[in-house]
Design an enzyme around this catalytic site. Structure first.
Site, PDB file in Angstrom:
ATOM      1  CG  HIS A 109      18.180  36.049  63.631  1.00 58.17           C
ATOM      2  ND1 HIS A 109      18.155  34.962  64.112  1.00 58.17           N
ATOM      3  CD2 HIS A 109      16.990  36.609  62.742  1.00 58.17           C
ATOM      4  CE1 HIS A 109      17.352  34.456  64.001  1.00 58.17           C
ATOM      5  NE2 HIS A 109      16.197  34.787  63.252  1.00 58.17           N
ATOM      6  CE1 TYR A 121      13.253  28.413  66.653  1.00 61.49           C
ATOM      7  CE2 TYR A 121      10.763  28.652  68.071  1.00 61.49           C
ATOM      8  CZ  TYR A 121      11.916  28.637  67.889  1.00 61.49           C
ATOM      9  OH  TYR A 121      12.799  29.699  68.408  1.00 61.49           O
ATOM     10  CG  ASP A 172       9.785  29.204  57.786  1.00 61.30           C
ATOM     11  OD1 ASP A 172       8.592  29.782  57.079  1.00 61.30           O
ATOM     12  OD2 ASP A 172       9.846  28.348  57.256  1.00 61.30           O
ATOM     13  CG  PHE A 194      11.925  34.124  68.496  1.00 60.62           C
ATOM     14  CD1 PHE A 194      13.205  34.045  67.648  1.00 60.62           C
ATOM     15  CD2 PHE A 194      11.815  35.548  68.025  1.00 60.62           C
ATOM     16  CE1 PHE A 194      13.505  34.513  66.178  1.00 60.62           C
ATOM     17  CE2 PHE A 194      12.354  36.179  66.485  1.00 60.62           C
ATOM     18  CZ  PHE A 194      13.308  35.643  66.050  1.00 60.62           C
TER      19      PHE A 194
END
Length: 220
Positions: A187, A67, A65, A78
């Site tokens: 992750h 931010y 998703d 990221f």
């Protein structure tokens, strides 16, 4: 329908743009931008594709998703805009990069430099409401980005797919490991990084494979 996106991707994803779900998705996203604060800015929705043309892709990193805080999302998974504090997952990515290749964490969390070298930084969902994580999930973006992964997995060879966490690993289920290098690990989020993300050395593994295939390594 007309979509503004890099020309190679426009051709590669032509079938997706013509599917009924994409028209519904477009209508939904357009209405959301009119009535709510949405990230990233509309002009950056397809930034991952525009920054990394289909013909140039060498590495794929899958996120989930965008931010959802002000000024953070820039359309690359990221990644955050210059001058924005690095989120915890990105801090851990840079820690692993330093442990793996000895590269000191950069002053910025903006990953455009990676994208411009052929690293597709692709979120599964390309938009989100401010302060509402996951608010645009299940609306069609996942189908669209599945289509992008399929295009890469079938039309190209010797790519590196970096799949961090179970969500990315499920999304990468269509990738043929005989045709591409698949790097899987937990992750980089603080909740999971100590379970095997740290020490996984994705950056050196990626570059070794690219060189083995006669491609330029990434200057991480």
């Amino acid at each position: 329908m007309e979509v503004r996106i890099e020309s190679g991707w426009k051709q590669g994803l032509k079938e997706e743009f013509e599917k009924p779900y994409f028209q519904k998705l477009t209508d939904f996203v357009r209405d959301e931008y009119k009535s709510h604060r949405i990230f990233p800015p509309a002009r950056q929705i397809f930034n991952a594709f525009d920054s990394c043309p289909l013909s140039e892709v060498k590495v794929v990193i899958l996120g989930q998703d965008p931010y959802h805080g002000p000024g953070q999302a820039n359309g690359l998974c990221f990644s955050v805009n210059d001058g924005v504090m690095k989120p915890p997952s990105l801090v851990n990515i840079f820690k692993e990069l330093e442990a793996d290749l000895g590269i000191k964490p950069p002053s910025t969390g903006n990953l455009e430099k990676w994208a411009n070298q052929g690293v597709l930084l692709l979120n599964a969902t390309l938009t989100v409401r401010a302060h509402q994580a996951g608010s645009h999930q299940g609306r069609g973006w996942e189908l669209f980005t599945d289509g992008a992964v399929k295009v890469l997995a079938t039309q190209k060879s010797n790519l590196v797919f970096i799949l961090w966490g179970s969500y990315a690993q499920k999304k990468g289920a269509v990738i043929d490991p005989n045709k591409h290098l698949i790097i899987r690990s937990p992750h980089p989020s603080p909740l999971a990084a100590h379970r095997g993300f740290f020490g996984s050395r994705p950056f050196s593994k990626t570059n070794a494979y690219l060189q083995q295939c006669g491609k330029q390594p990434i200057n991480w």
